[in-house]
Enzyme design. Structure first.
Site, PDB file in Angstrom:
ATOM      1  N   GLY A 120       0.809  -1.220   0.000  1.00 45.72           N
ATOM      2  CA  GLY A 120       0.000   0.000   0.000  1.00 45.72           C
ATOM      3  C   GLY A 120       0.839   1.264   0.000  1.00 45.72           C
ATOM      4  O   GLY A 120       0.342   2.350  -0.288  1.00 45.72           O
ATOM      5  N   GLY A 154      -0.454   6.164   1.481  1.00 42.27           N
ATOM      6  CA  GLY A 154       0.746   5.733   0.759  1.00 42.27           C
ATOM      7  C   GLY A 154       2.030   6.348   1.276  1.00 42.27           C
ATOM      8  O   GLY A 154       3.108   6.056   0.767  1.00 42.27           O
ATOM      9  N   ARG A 211      14.724   0.402   1.220  1.00 39.87           N
ATOM     10  CA  ARG A 211      15.224  -0.808   1.875  1.00 39.87           C
ATOM     11  C   ARG A 211      15.621  -1.847   0.839  1.00 39.87           C
ATOM     12  O   ARG A 211      15.192  -1.787  -0.311  1.00 39.87           O
ATOM     13  CB  ARG A 211      14.224  -1.330   2.904  1.00 39.87           C
ATOM     14  CG  ARG A 211      12.839  -1.551   2.375  1.00 39.87           C
ATOM     15  CD  ARG A 211      11.885  -1.917   3.512  1.00 39.87           C
ATOM     16  NE  ARG A 211      10.567  -2.240   2.986  1.00 39.87           N
ATOM     17  CZ  ARG A 211       9.540  -2.613   3.724  1.00 39.87           C
ATOM     18  NH1 ARG A 211       9.676  -2.729   5.030  1.00 39.87           N
ATOM     19  NH2 ARG A 211       8.374  -2.887   3.177  1.00 39.87           N
ATOM     20  N   ASP A 287       1.445 -11.064   6.813  1.00 43.29           N
ATOM     21  CA  ASP A 287       1.961 -10.207   5.733  1.00 43.29           C
ATOM     22  C   ASP A 287       3.293  -9.569   6.135  1.00 43.29           C
ATOM     23  O   ASP A 287       3.954  -8.964   5.303  1.00 43.29           O
ATOM     24  CB  ASP A 287       0.946  -9.123   5.361  1.00 43.29           C
ATOM     25  CG  ASP A 287       0.481  -8.331   6.568  1.00 43.29           C
ATOM     26  OD1 ASP A 287      -0.013  -8.949   7.528  1.00 43.29           O
ATOM     27  OD2 ASP A 287       0.636  -7.095   6.565  1.00 43.29           O
TER      28      ASP A 287
END
Ligand code: AMP
Ligand code: MG
Length: 524
Positions: A120, A154, A211, A287
């Site tokens: 997201g 977001g 990352r 998740d």
């Protein structure tokens, strides 16, 4: 050195055709949608006219192919000769000919099926072949909406981005598998957040973390395609992972089961390592579980101060404490069961998965205890030493000792009297003295001398971990534009076992006995 790009993600995963226009550019995100017919959506990072690189992981950048920047005063200083890197992490240019990708996945959140979640606010901007000849994906977190943004905007705030950057590098230097942080960008665009979930919304500085990982594949990826009955996408994703990350399993008679077995073992090893450093993830939803068994998605995590197995840093998980310290192993196994459900359609029978899960239940207590046996400088695997650990942990909870500091102190302790605290009751002191004697007996049994013990323990029990109240100080200063404490904390976290490092800011000091806990929610 030049960049070497890896384009295979684009070739091997299915991109949602609805996410690109006729010229191959990402469509504007107008609404959230269900993506059950593709693995990924093409997305465009938000342009932030005021964005500024505030930290760059110089060593990781060099590992990924950047030429080093000899003038950088700090290992995480934002100086770089690589305008490419700045352009990529600020979203100014794409990394290669292809647009960034947001992935479809689902998950169980706090034990409940949550349906489609997906990236997201994350997007993979590309992948590079690094010095070890392996491929590493770069992902921006907080760079704007995607078709998976659901109710979110977001974006990400500076405080949570600093927390992710610092902790992921800390775990890396502690030898714990983790995604890594390459860069931190201040977006210059404020973000509205209800930080404590108490109805008080405030503007906070926005940030993006870049990352890095061989792959950001979660248990929830498999749960999603299995739940959708999208067997072809499920199989192609599993085959993609087998080929890239689990080549040995790909050769097995039952590759998907071998994959599951390997992930189960590595996941337990990872969580055992968390236990050994007092790390509580805080949001172990499926998740947030990496197929590569790396620590991923740093949110309301915490390093324990006083040892308390019932503790969770995540105030959104109190008082239930589903993800409290003591539960992390059981939760990992529960999450593995969800991964098994996700892989099930590829295998068609449950017995093999059940066997692995039963094995996980059986070995978890030993794996967990053995991490502590190692911390005591003893060889792993003996039941007596595991029992010694269990009684120590019971005692530590009662004595309310600081987890990190206690293990560091006993690493070089000669006489148990020297550790006794004023506020301990006589019975606590007696138990401590008796435990120490048992410990010394076990050391003698193995022929471990004091010198051996000290030498080994000082490499296994960190002096420095990023405690939540340290991070508060760093964040407060950085929010005012001063990165001094950030750099000093990163300096000690890069060498967490070193007794010689100077510590002018007291990073090694335990939290004062009566200081309040840092309140952390999922708001980020
Ligand atoms: P997390 O708890 O951060 O792992 O996020 C859980 C899910 O919520 C993931 O699908 C995230 O992509 C999504 N999410 C979290 N924060 C945001 C945000 N600010 N905007 C859009 N999606 C978000
Ligand atoms: Mg997540």
């Amino acid at each position: 050195m030049a960049w070497i790009f890896d384009h295979s993600w684009y070739a091997q995963l299915r991109i949602d055709p609805a996410s690109v226009d006729t010229s191959g550019n990402p469509q504007r995100v107008d609404e959230v949608r269900t993506v059950a017919h593709a693995h990924v959506c093409a997305v465009q990072p938000t342009a932030f006219p005021q964005s500024q690189l505030v930290a760059l992981n110089q060593d990781l950048a060099a590992f990924l192919g950047a030429s080093t920047t000899p003038s950088a005063p700090h290992k995480h200083g934002p100086e770089t000769v690589h305008s490419d890197l700045v352009n990529w992490v600020t979203g100014a240019t794409w990394m290669d000919a292809h647009p960034p990708l947001a992935m479809a996945y689902a998950g169980h959140q706090f034990g409940q099926w949550a349906g489609q979640l997906g990236d997201g606010r994350a997007m993979q901007i590309g992948a590079l072949i690094a010095q070890d000849r392996q491929s590493y994906a770069l992902q921006l977190k907080g760079a704007g909406p995607t078709p998976f943004s659901r109710r979110g905007d977001g974006y990400a705030v500076l405080r949570s981005s600093i927390r992710e950057y610092v902790a992921s590098e800390a775990l890396f230097h502690l030898g714990v598998p983790t995604t890594r942080a390459l860069a931190l960008v201040s977006t210059g665009q404020p973000v509205a957040r209800d930080r404590y979930y108490n109805g008080h919304v405030a503007w906070e500085p926005g940030a993006v973390v870049c990352r890095v990982s061989p792959g950001f594949i979660r248990f929830g990826h498999f749960e999603w395609f299995a739940a959708q009955g999208a067997d072809d996408l499920l199989r192609s994703l599993a085959d993609f992972c087998l080929e890239r990350y689990f080549p040995d399993c790909a050769q097995a008679d039952e590759p998907y089961l071998a994959l599951f077995q390997t992930v189960a073992e590595r996941t337990l090893n990872l969580v055992a390592q968390w236990q050994g450093i007092g790390f509580v993830h805080g949001v172990m939803n499926t998740d947030n579980m990496s197929l590569l068994s790396e620590t991923i998605d740093y949110g309301p995590y915490g390093f324990m101060d006083q040892y308390n197995p019932h503790w969770t840093p995540n105030t959104s998980d109190r008082p239930q404490g589903r993800y409290r310290q003591q539960q992390q192993g059981q939760v990992a196994i529960w999450n593995l069961m969800q991964l098994a459900n996700g892989l099930f359609p590829l295998v068609g029978q449950a017995a093999g998965f059940e066997q692995v899960l039963a094995w996980a239940q059986e070995v978890w207590p030993q794996k967990e205890a053995d991490v502590f046996v190692r911390k005591l400088g003893l060889p792993e695997g003996a039941d007596q030493d595991r029992a010694l650990i269990r009684s120590l942990l019971v005692w530590m909870e009662q004595a309310q000792v600081d987890f990190t500091d206690f293990f560091r102190q006993i690493s070089s302790l000669h006489r148990p009297e020297d550790l006794v605290q004023e506020h301990w009751s006589p019975s606590l002191i007696d138990q401590w003295m008796a435990w120490w004697k048992d410990y010394m007996d076990r050391a003698a049994y193995w022929g471990v001398t004091h010198e051996d013990r000290q030498r080994v323990m000082l490499t296994r029990n960190p002096r420095f971990v990023p405690r939540n109240h340290h991070l508060e100080r760093v964040i407060q200063q950085a929010t005012e534009g001063n990165w001094h404490l950030f750099h000093d904390l990163m300096r000690v976290l890069a060498d967490p076992m070193n007794s010689e490092l100077e510590d002018p800011y007291g990073w090694a000091q335990p939290k004062p006995f009566d200081a309040a806990d840092t309140a952390l929610s999922c708001s980020s």
